[in-house]
Design an enzyme around this catalytic site. Structure first.
Site, PDB file in Angstrom:
ATOM      1  N   HIS A   1      13.730 -10.262  -5.062  1.00  0.00           N
ATOM      2  CA  HIS A   1      14.008 -10.057  -6.486  1.00  0.00           C
ATOM      3  C   HIS A   1      14.017 -11.362  -7.280  1.00  0.00           C
ATOM      4  O   HIS A   1      13.919 -11.362  -8.500  1.00  0.00           O
ATOM      5  CB  HIS A   1      15.363  -9.343  -6.639  1.00  0.00           C
ATOM      6  CG  HIS A   1      15.562  -8.720  -7.984  1.00  0.00           C
ATOM      7  ND1 HIS A   1      16.785  -8.312  -8.442  1.00  0.00           N
ATOM      8  CD2 HIS A   1      14.686  -8.435  -8.987  1.00  0.00           C
ATOM      9  CE1 HIS A   1      16.669  -7.808  -9.655  1.00  0.00           C
ATOM     10  NE2 HIS A   1      15.407  -7.875 -10.004  1.00  0.00           N
TER      11      HIS A   1
ATOM     12  N   PRO B   1      29.158  -4.940 -25.690  1.00  0.00           N
ATOM     13  CA  PRO B   1      28.947  -3.590 -25.155  1.00  0.00           C
ATOM     14  C   PRO B   1      27.565  -3.072 -25.562  1.00  0.00           C
ATOM     15  O   PRO B   1      26.976  -3.535 -26.546  1.00  0.00           O
ATOM     16  CB  PRO B   1      30.071  -2.770 -25.793  1.00  0.00           C
ATOM     17  CG  PRO B   1      31.112  -3.767 -26.185  1.00  0.00           C
ATOM     18  CD  PRO B   1      30.368  -5.020 -26.535  1.00  0.00           C
TER      19      PRO B   1
ATOM     20  N   ASP C   1      15.489  -2.586 -25.946  1.00  0.00           N
ATOM     21  CA  ASP C   1      16.637  -2.621 -26.857  1.00  0.00           C
ATOM     22  C   ASP C   1      16.258  -3.242 -28.187  1.00  0.00           C
ATOM     23  O   ASP C   1      16.574  -2.708 -29.262  1.00  0.00           O
ATOM     24  CB  ASP C   1      17.777  -3.427 -26.227  1.00  0.00           C
ATOM     25  CG  ASP C   1      18.359  -2.776 -24.983  1.00  0.00           C
ATOM     26  OD1 ASP C   1      18.187  -1.565 -24.804  1.00  0.00           O
ATOM     27  OD2 ASP C   1      18.981  -3.509 -24.182  1.00  0.00           O
TER      28      ASP C   1
END
Length: 1046
Positions: free
Chosen positions: A508, A907, A935
């Protein structure tokens, strides 16, 4: 054993003959004491012929014959003495010696006790009785015999030392110590007591006191062989190797053919790394003592270290032929079998070693290590605990047990184990490295860096520690000696791959370093092979798979496997997919690898999948795979790859006929057990197919998806406050969002609708324009009330019956809305002032973790900021410890500190919503924003990217291509900078591109989960049809595009 020689009795003959008799008797005594038994016997016989009834002569003859092992003759003369004097204690004692030597212990003990009844102060009798009681196993009786002797004569330092030896053997070390100290007090030059006291201190772990006392013993007696050996042993254990060598060499000068000393000396040479010298010395020990299994075992250790594994194996087998229960050889041979991949034989040998020697701590630890690799974590833990019970200072066992606990997600337990290992052995590099890994996984990066550096200081050639340190430094953007570090890291991986070792770079992380595609694929392959190793020990026969859909009523059964069904970015992306599958054609199974985290994300997937199975309750991979196979899965989807929580062993067992990688891991599995990787043409061009072990399976637009339209519908619309009233409308200074936004705006006076023109999302983005309507609230009392709420830090106000909330206070109002589990019910206000962003500047942003930034990326960003003077870069403290490093490097590049603004991690809902405040997102070319890219695009902010060669570096280009914003994809560094600069300096162009992104996020397929699911279904059907026709997996790079109405 003390023999009593007695005194010659007075003679009744004339004085002249008596003197002759007495002189001859004294001569015989002296000869006996000197060990000249032949002469002593000759003279005694003369005496006996003169006086056959003289008990002194008879006792001396008894003792002489005993020393010469003529036991019958010794008994004969003792018996004659008893006939002459039935109360002669010494004769009974001598007879006891004969019985003891013959192995008749009870008779010996009876004779000693009778002697002591006749003569209670008979010291030799007590000494002999003690020896016989020890031989008979009555240790406490022996102690009492020595104590009785000392009561009659407290100054018998030899007897007191012997008592100390007995107490030491009984484990009563403090009492033993007192005996030796008393012996030394009585006779300060008694070397034996000094040496024995050293043994006690050594047993108590007082190494330096032990060394001192052994050195004192050899000073008092320079020819004290045992003391030199003891000194060498304790110096060896203390790793003071040069002095240990000197002690052993002195012992060998006293006893050149002492095989054990040669063996111990060889052990020191081995520890010093003098392998050839160690081998030669072990061979000398074997030459002196051919039946010496310890020496063969240790020779094998040295040969193995030298790389002569076959010869080492022969030596271990020789040791076992000499001694089939030689536990060390069983254990060490098991180690070889393990390294050869013969795990079953290794386990058998470890278990055999423990059968032979149940208290063998190293074998417990080694067996535990193999069991851990096999995934048998509870059994491994049991054996580690046994190893530690047996050897409470076994640092390796503590460290390895920490690894097991870490794998079991017991972070605190692992931390305690590593800490204890380091307390025991502060120079234990592996434990420092393991402790660092716990800190790293817990986000304590500075502590991790410190521990990795300690490990490397202790063990400079430590690839795992070096590569993990490199990753930690990447996380905090510490680029000191960056180029040199990258070179060394690449060379470490090259060396490990060449030697067929597991690379120290995790799959990864491989995308972060300048490794070749072949290296990245090989790293993944090695990890895939580890999974195969783990499942091989299960001896499970291959599963039989269906070739048709008869058993599932014609429906294709798809199983999604993930540890991230919960509050995790993967669920944020795909949580709606299971429930959107066509129930007439697909039956959906979701297999959770992690327990329920209690979030709505988990609840949604559980509710909408046809079947939800919590495999975290089935820790055995074999049984879990059985469950998947019993469910009749046709296509099993791996959503973890090599990310945290993965259980690739399930896929290695092949419980389904088709197995595919999807979404959760940005790279190849390198594993033969994965058939396909679901990707797209932009992310994985066909010309780089060799980067993947899997066959490419293309989605028609992008393989990426986001559930943003479902999670954050309140961000589909926005209104702004015209806070400057200067005729220039800003769409991202003070922004209002909410599900009830339209109703709220309808309740306000003077709301204006400003039409924002934006290019269409076709191939030619500038060919035509459409208008977007943006509500603008003028500066009035209502706008002022909103701004005052923000400035005063109020949580919420009410206007016209609508709740207006401060965008920084979502967790205080509704925590589930803050995490994205629910849609906020208030009108939320988001402003640049909340984050210290300038109102009149161009704000570039990047909301990725800082490890995705490298020096060349920051240099590009610095160049952009210099070319756009009225601009800032907005980054996250992700982690906070990276901020000062970024600021320092930026200053070195000529940027003042105020040009880069950091904010804390927020958040999920706030994180997505505040993206509206930025003008442009600058993507990280090294490893793109994947979820964060989605996002920021959902927030309507353009993203500039530059695709590289890895999957991880091409995802943003795939997203932008799907969005229809090709103008934001750069071909090189210069073009990347130019696009960003144009957006920052040409405000009309910026407005158009922002309008385009705002529009296209709704109309393009990028966030259309329903259309995406239909396209995914079409791909699944392609895979199945290909398989059902009897074909092996093959590339599927001509995807069939479907529309939502299809």
């Amino acid at each position: 054993m003390a023999s009593s020689v007695g005194n010659v009795a007075d003679s009744t003959e004339p004085t002249k003959r008596m003197l002759s008799f007495q002189g001859l008797a004294e001569l015989a005594h002296r000869e006996y004491q000197a060990g000249d038994f032949e002469a002593a016997e000759r003279h005694c016989m003369q005496l006996w012929r003169q006086e056959p009834d003289n008990t002194g002569v008879l006792l001396l003859l008894s003792s002489i014959h005993f020393q010469c092992r003529r036991l019958d003759r010794s008994a004969h003369f003792s018996t004659l003495a008893i006939k002459q004097n039935p109360l002669l204690a010494e004769a009974y004692s001598n007879l006891g010696n004969v019985y003891k030597e013959r192995g008749q212990l009870q008779e010996a003990i009876e004779h000693y006790r009778h002697a002591l009844r006749l003569k209670p102060d008979f010291i030799d009798g007590y000494i002999n009785l003690a020896a016989a009681l020890v031989a008979a196993g009555d240790m406490e009786g022996a102690v009492q015999a020595y104590v009785s002797a000392l009561q009659y004569n407290p100054d018998l330092y030899c007897v007191r030392s012997d008592l100390g030896n007995l107490l030491k053997a009984l484990g009563r070390l403090e009492e033993a110590k007192a005996c030796y100290l008393k012996a030394i007090e009585t006779q300060p030059n008694f070397a034996v007591a000094w040496s024995n006291l050293g043994c006690v201190f050594n047993a108590q772990g007082e190494i330096w006191l032990a060394i001192h006392h052994f050195e004192k013993a050899v000073t008092l007696d320079p020819n004290f062989l045992d003391a030199y050996i003891n000194l060498g042993n304790v110096l060896k254990e203390a790793r003071i190797f040069d002095r240990a060598v000197a002690a052993y060499l002195r012992a060998l000068s006293l006893s050149p053919n002492h095989a054990v000393v040669h063996g111990n000396l060889a052990c020191v040479y081995y520890e010093q790394g003098l392998i050839d010298l160690a081998i030669d010395t072990y061979r000398r020990a074997i030459e002196l003592q051919p039946h010496f299994p310890d020496a063969y075992c240790n020779l094998a250790n040295a040969l193995k270290e030298k790389g002569s594994v076959a010869e080492a194996e022969d030596c271990y087998n020789t040791a076992l032929r000499l001694c089939p229960t030689h536990a060390d050889s069983l254990n060490n041979l098991a180690n070889i079998k393990r390294e050869q991949g013969n795990i079953e034989e290794a386990v058998r040998l470890y278990r055999k070693a423990l059968e032979v020697f149940p208290e063998f701590a190293a074998a417990h630890s080694n067996l535990a290590s193999v069991l851990q690799q096999q995934g048998k974590l509870q059994e491994a833990l049991m054996h580690y605990k046994e190893a530690i019970r047996i050897s409470p200072t076994f640092a390796d066992a503590y460290s390895n047990m920490g690894n097991t606990l870490k794998e079991m997600q017991d972070v605190q337990g692992a931390l305690q184990c590593y800490t204890r290992a380091i307390q025991i052995n502060p120079a234990f590099a592996d434990a420092h490295s393991n402790l660092a890994s716990i800190h790293k996984d817990s986000g304590n990066i500075p502590e991790a860096i410190a521990s990795y550096r300690t490990a490397l200081k202790l063990k400079p050639d430590f690839p795992d520690a070096y590569c993990n340190l490199a990753h930690c430094l990447q996380i905090v953007c510490d680029w000191t000696d960056y180029d040199e570090r990258m070179k060394k890291l690449v060379s470490i991986v090259a060396d490990q791959l060449e030697k067929n070792r597991l690379p120290s770079v995790h799959p990864h992380h491989s995308m972060l370093y300048p490794l070749s595609h072949g290296f990245r694929k090989a790293i993944a392959e090695r990890h895939g092979n580890l999974c195969l190793d783990k499942i091989n020990v299960l001896h499970k026969p291959p599963y039989e798979h269906p070739k048709d859909l008869k058993l599932s009523d014609g429906r294709l059964r798809v199983g999604y496997v993930s540890s991230d069904f919960g509050n995790h970015p993967t669920s944020h992306l795909m949580q709606s997919i299971p429930g959107m599958h066509n129930p007439d054609k697909f039956e959906v199974f979701c297999y959770a690898l992690s327990p329920d985290d209690g979030t709505n994300f988990r609840v949604k997937v559980m509710a909408e999948a046809n079947h939800f199975i919590d495999l975290s309750q089935i820790p055995c991979n074999g049984k879990a795979a059985d469950r998947i196979h019993q469910d009749g899965i046709h296509i099993l989807v791996n959503m973890n790859g090599y990310t945290k929580g993965a259980r690739n062993e399930l896929f290695a067992l092949r419980p389904a006929p088709i197995q595919a990688m999807w979404l959760g891991y940005p790279g190849t599995s390198g594993a033969l057990f994965m058939d396909y990787i679901i990707t797209d043409q932009e992310t994985s061009p066909a010309e780089v197919a060799e980067q993947y072990s899997e066959k490419l399976a293309y989605m028609p637009h992008t393989f990426f998806i986001g559930d943003h339209a479902n999670m954050f519908p309140h961000l589909k619309k926005k209104a702004v406050i015209d806070f400057k009233s200067n005729g220039h409308i800003y769409d991202n200074r003070i922004v209002l969002n909410g599900i009830d936004l339209k109703a709220f705006l309808d309740s306000l006076p003077d709301v204006k609708i400003v039409k924002m023109k934006c290019p269409d999302g076709g191939d030619n983005a500038d060919s035509s324009n459409t208008a977007l309507n943006m509500p603008v609230i003028p500066m009035n009392t209502i706008a002022e009330a909103v701004i005052e709420m923000i400035n005063r830090g109020q949580i919420q106000i009410t206007i016209n019956g609508f709740s207006i909330s401060n965008g920084l206070a979502t967790t205080q109002i509704n925590n589930k809305a803050a995490t994205g589990e629910e849609v906020p019910r208030t009108i939320i206000v988001t402003t640049r002032s909340q984050y210290g962003l300038p109102e009149d500047a161009i704000v570039y942003c990047n909301f990725n973790q800082l490890y995705k930034i490298d020096p060349s990326t920051l240099q590009m960003w610095a160049n952009i900021l210099k070319r756009v003077p009225n601009s800032v870069l907005w980054l996250l403290r992700f982690p906070a410890v990276g901020e000062p490093n970024i600021q320092q490097y930026a200053q070195n590049m000529g940027l003042p500190q105020n040009r880069i603004i950091f904010s804390p991690v927020a958040p999920k809902e706030e994180h997505v919503r505040r993206g509206q405040l930025a003008d442009v997102c600058l993507d990280t070319p090294l490893c793109n924003g994947h979820t964060t890219g989605m996002d920021v695009l959902w927030a309507g902010t353009p993203m500039v990217t530059m695709p590289g060669e890895t999957l991880a570096s091409r995802v943003a280009a795939s997203q932008l291509t799907c969005l229809g914003c090709l103008e934001l994809i750069a071909k090189n560094r210069q073009e990347y900078e130019d696009i960003a600069v144009k957006l920052g300096t040409d405000l009309e162009y910026l407005k158009k591109i922002r309008g385009k992104v705002w529009k296209q996020r709704i109309s393009s397929p990028l966030f259309n989960t329903k259309q995406y699911t239909m396209e995914l279904e079409r791909l699944y059907l392609q895979m199945w049809e290909h398989y059902a026709a009897g074909n092996k997996p093959d590339h599927m790079i001509k995807p069939v595009e479907v529309t939502e109405s299809a």
